[in-house]
Design a protein around this motif. Structure first.
Motif, mmCIF file in Angstrom:
data_model
loop_
_atom_site.group_PDB
_atom_site.id
_atom_site.type_symbol
_atom_site.label_atom_id
_atom_site.label_comp_id
_atom_site.label_asym_id
_atom_site.label_seq_id
_atom_site.Cartn_x
_atom_site.Cartn_y
_atom_site.Cartn_z
ATOM 1 N N PRO A 33 1.136 32.634 -21.363
ATOM 2 C CA PRO A 33 1.727 32.249 -20.062
ATOM 3 C C PRO A 33 1.504 33.277 -18.948
ATOM 4 C CG PRO A 33 3.365 32.219 -21.855
ATOM 5 C CD PRO A 33 2.178 32.979 -22.351
ATOM 6 N N HIS A 34 0.866 34.401 -19.270
ATOM 7 C CA HIS A 34 0.801 35.497 -18.305
ATOM 8 C C HIS A 34 -0.632 35.891 -17.909
ATOM 9 C CE1 HIS A 34 5.077 36.137 -19.099
ATOM 10 N NE2 HIS A 34 4.791 36.080 -20.379
ATOM 11 N N ILE A 35 -1.621 35.087 -18.273
ATOM 12 C CA ILE A 35 -3.018 35.469 -18.040
ATOM 13 C C ILE A 35 -3.303 35.568 -16.545
ATOM 14 C CG2 ILE A 35 -5.438 34.821 -18.367
ATOM 15 C CD1 ILE A 35 -4.510 33.316 -20.901
ATOM 16 N N GLU A 36 -3.762 36.733 -16.127
ATOM 17 C CA GLU A 36 -4.104 36.953 -14.726
ATOM 18 C C GLU A 36 -5.153 38.056 -14.651
ATOM 19 O OE1 GLU A 36 -1.959 38.030 -10.457
ATOM 20 O OE2 GLU A 36 -0.765 37.753 -12.248
ATOM 21 N N PRO A 37 -6.265 37.811 -13.958
ATOM 22 C CA PRO A 37 -7.300 38.839 -13.870
ATOM 23 C C PRO A 37 -6.848 40.023 -13.026
ATOM 24 C CG PRO A 37 -7.840 36.985 -12.451
ATOM 25 C CD PRO A 37 -6.639 36.580 -13.246
ATOM 26 N N ILE A 38 -7.413 41.184 -13.305
ATOM 27 C CA ILE A 38 -7.145 42.367 -12.489
ATOM 28 C C ILE A 38 -7.658 42.117 -11.075
ATOM 29 C CG2 ILE A 38 -7.748 44.808 -12.176
ATOM 30 C CD1 ILE A 38 -7.673 45.103 -15.207
ATOM 31 N N ALA A 39 -6.929 42.598 -10.099
ATOM 32 C CA ALA A 39 -7.199 42.300 -8.688
ATOM 33 C C ALA A 39 -8.647 42.578 -8.309
ATOM 34 C CB ALA A 39 -6.265 43.124 -7.803
ATOM 35 N N GLY A 40 -9.285 41.563 -7.732
ATOM 36 C CA GLY A 40 -10.614 41.710 -7.165
ATOM 37 C C GLY A 40 -11.771 41.467 -8.112
ATOM 38 N N ILE A 41 -11.504 41.271 -9.413
ATOM 39 C CA ILE A 41 -12.632 41.198 -10.345
ATOM 40 C C ILE A 41 -13.448 39.918 -10.177
ATOM 41 C CG2 ILE A 41 -11.308 40.213 -12.276
ATOM 42 C CD1 ILE A 41 -13.109 41.960 -14.126
ATOM 43 N N ILE A 42 -12.808 38.804 -9.854
ATOM 44 C CA ILE A 42 -13.551 37.552 -9.697
ATOM 45 C C ILE A 42 -14.513 37.660 -8.509
ATOM 46 C CG2 ILE A 42 -13.393 35.080 -9.261
ATOM 47 C CD1 ILE A 42 -12.322 35.889 -11.987
ATOM 48 N N GLU A 43 -14.029 38.183 -7.414
ATOM 49 C CA GLU A 43 -14.865 38.340 -6.221
ATOM 50 C C GLU A 43 -16.003 39.337 -6.490
ATOM 51 O OE1 GLU A 43 -10.826 36.979 -5.114
ATOM 52 O OE2 GLU A 43 -11.587 38.608 -6.389
ATOM 53 N N PHE A 44 -15.678 40.401 -7.218
ATOM 54 C CA PHE A 44 -16.690 41.404 -7.562
ATOM 55 C C PHE A 44 -17.781 40.806 -8.443
ATOM 56 C CE2 PHE A 44 -17.770 45.084 -10.506
ATOM 57 C CZ PHE A 44 -18.682 45.662 -9.638
ATOM 58 N N ILE A 45 -17.388 40.053 -9.453
ATOM 59 C CA ILE A 45 -18.373 39.419 -10.340
ATOM 60 C C ILE A 45 -19.225 38.418 -9.571
ATOM 61 C CG2 ILE A 45 -18.572 37.754 -12.248
ATOM 62 C CD1 ILE A 45 -16.393 39.349 -13.689
ATOM 63 N N ASN A 46 -18.616 37.657 -8.676
ATOM 64 C CA ASN A 46 -19.386 36.713 -7.864
ATOM 65 C C ASN A 46 -20.418 37.439 -7.007
ATOM 66 O OD1 ASN A 46 -17.998 34.499 -8.858
ATOM 67 N ND2 ASN A 46 -16.523 34.440 -7.180
ATOM 68 N N ASP A 47 -20.027 38.579 -6.435
ATOM 69 C CA ASP A 47 -20.937 39.385 -5.622
ATOM 70 C C ASP A 47 -22.088 39.912 -6.464
ATOM 71 O OD1 ASP A 47 -21.862 40.732 -3.308
ATOM 72 O OD2 ASP A 47 -20.829 42.565 -3.915
ATOM 73 N N LEU A 48 -21.785 40.384 -7.675
ATOM 74 C CA LEU A 48 -22.842 40.872 -8.564
ATOM 75 C C LEU A 48 -23.809 39.744 -8.919
ATOM 76 C CD1 LEU A 48 -20.775 43.082 -11.067
ATOM 77 C CD2 LEU A 48 -22.151 43.858 -9.122
ATOM 78 N N ALA A 49 -23.260 38.585 -9.253
ATOM 79 C CA ALA A 49 -24.106 37.453 -9.657
ATOM 80 C C ALA A 49 -25.019 37.007 -8.512
ATOM 81 C CB ALA A 49 -23.234 36.300 -10.128
ATOM 82 N N ILE A 50 -24.482 36.947 -7.296
ATOM 83 C CA ILE A 50 -25.279 36.554 -6.130
ATOM 84 C C ILE A 50 -26.463 37.501 -5.927
ATOM 85 C CG2 ILE A 50 -25.232 36.449 -3.593
ATOM 86 C CD1 ILE A 50 -22.360 35.327 -3.880
ATOM 87 N N ASN A 51 -26.243 38.785 -6.286
ATOM 88 C CA ASN A 51 -27.281 39.790 -6.109
ATOM 89 C C ASN A 51 -28.165 39.978 -7.335
ATOM 90 O OD1 ASN A 51 -27.072 41.315 -3.365
ATOM 91 N ND2 ASN A 51 -24.937 40.933 -3.983
ATOM 92 N N GLY A 52 -28.079 39.046 -8.274
ATOM 93 C CA GLY A 52 -29.001 39.042 -9.398
ATOM 94 C C GLY A 52 -28.694 40.014 -10.519
ATOM 95 N N VAL A 53 -27.478 40.551 -10.524
ATOM 96 C CA VAL A 53 -27.086 41.470 -11.596
ATOM 97 C C VAL A 53 -26.836 40.676 -12.879
ATOM 98 C CG1 VAL A 53 -25.337 43.123 -12.361
ATOM 99 C CG2 VAL A 53 -26.086 43.097 -9.969
ATOM 100 N N LYS A 54 -27.355 41.192 -14.006
ATOM 101 C CA LYS A 54 -27.083 40.566 -15.298
ATOM 102 C C LYS A 54 -25.705 41.002 -15.772
ATOM 103 C CE LYS A 54 -31.890 40.072 -16.668
ATOM 104 N NZ LYS A 54 -32.887 40.259 -17.758
ATOM 105 N N LEU A 55 -24.942 40.054 -16.316
ATOM 106 C CA LEU A 55 -23.538 40.304 -16.632
ATOM 107 C C LEU A 55 -23.224 40.026 -18.090
ATOM 108 C CD1 LEU A 55 -22.091 38.535 -13.476
ATOM 109 C CD2 LEU A 55 -22.188 41.009 -13.853
ATOM 110 N N GLY A 56 -22.354 40.858 -18.660
ATOM 111 C CA GLY A 56 -21.938 40.656 -20.036
ATOM 112 C C GLY A 56 -20.517 41.111 -20.261
ATOM 113 N N VAL A 57 -19.942 40.656 -21.387
ATOM 114 C CA VAL A 57 -18.638 41.125 -21.848
ATOM 115 C C VAL A 57 -18.808 41.628 -23.270
ATOM 116 C CG1 VAL A 57 -16.331 40.405 -22.578
ATOM 117 C CG2 VAL A 57 -17.210 39.684 -20.364
ATOM 118 N N ALA A 58 -18.215 42.782 -23.559
ATOM 119 C CA ALA A 58 -18.298 43.376 -24.892
ATOM 120 C C ALA A 58 -16.923 43.896 -25.278
ATOM 121 C CB ALA A 58 -19.331 44.498 -24.904
ATOM 122 N N THR A 59 -16.230 43.176 -26.154
ATOM 123 C CA THR A 59 -14.857 43.529 -26.499
ATOM 124 C C THR A 59 -14.702 43.792 -27.983
ATOM 125 O OG1 THR A 59 -12.562 42.749 -26.470
ATOM 126 C CG2 THR A 59 -14.265 41.067 -26.723
#
Length: 221
Positions: free
Chosen positions: A85-111
């Protein structure tokens, strides 16, 4: 500078502030076994660690095989129930990821977390379609601080380690990225700067980050 850049995010404490909820789940898990770890115990022996390490450390014996799977499922199920019930991204990460993707940065998650936790978060934090590599605990034989998860992520993304920038919040996670030969941004969600290995940059959140800013970490290195 090689034009191609990859950015790889840890999940807990990096995409979302999950660590307080992991602490709650572990408290409930250990309380049922008459154990009561302190906040200091968790800071030193939980954040960024694999469940096999955490369980073995606090139960003071090796936890492996089927017993590890059963205990891990019990604890992670508690976490997902508490955190859902509490899932919330850290402030600004969605906008940051969108900016990276627009600029052709390759993205991954490693947990170091299991896939079920990753799915829980990625079903709410809508970044999955932008990720070229997704790795969870089931994908590695050696956990952080071993560099396996980051070296494999780089191969998945088709880049070399020196082209990668990792976002991590824990000592073991940052060590894993450094051991892989990658640049690192320390996310100060669980620890202070003094408690972490030296990083290229430290942040509290993503509100002031952009592709242009992280690009300078490669130009100036």
């Amino acid at each position: 500078m090689n034009k191609e850049i990859a950015v790889i995010f840890d999940m807990d404490g990096v995409i979302c502030h999950t660590n307080p909820y992991h602490s709650l789940a572990f408290r409930e898990f250990f309380s049922a076994r008459n154990l009561n770890p302190t906040d200091e115990d968790f800071a030193a022996h939980m954040f960024g660690k694999s469940n096999s390490y955490i369980l073995s450390h606090f139960l003071k014996r090796p936890i492996t095989g089927e017993e590890l799977l059963q205990m891990e499922n019990e604890k992670e199920s508690l976490f997902r129930e508490i955190y859902a019930p509490h899932i919330e991204p850290i402030a600004g990460i969605i906008e940051f990821i969108n900016d990276l993707a627009i600029n052709g940065v390759k993205l991954g998650v490693a947990t170091s977390a299991p896939y079920a936790n990753l799915d829980l978060i990625l079903n709410e934090v809508i970044i999955r379609e932008k990720l070229g590599s997704i790795m969870a605990s089931e994908d590695v034989k050696k956990h952080k601080p071993d560099p396996e998860v980051y070296l494999t992520s780089a191969r998945n993304l088709g880049v070399s380690p020196e082209q990668c920038l990792v976002f991590e919040d824990s000592f073991s996670g940052i060590s894993a990225a450094l051991n892989a030969g990658m640049r690192v941004v320390g996310v100060l969600s669980s620890h202070t700067i003094e408690e972490l290995p030296e990083c290229n940059l430290y942040i509290d959140n993503y509100t002031d980050l952009s592709y242009d800013k992280i690009k300078t970490l490669f130009i100036n290195a």
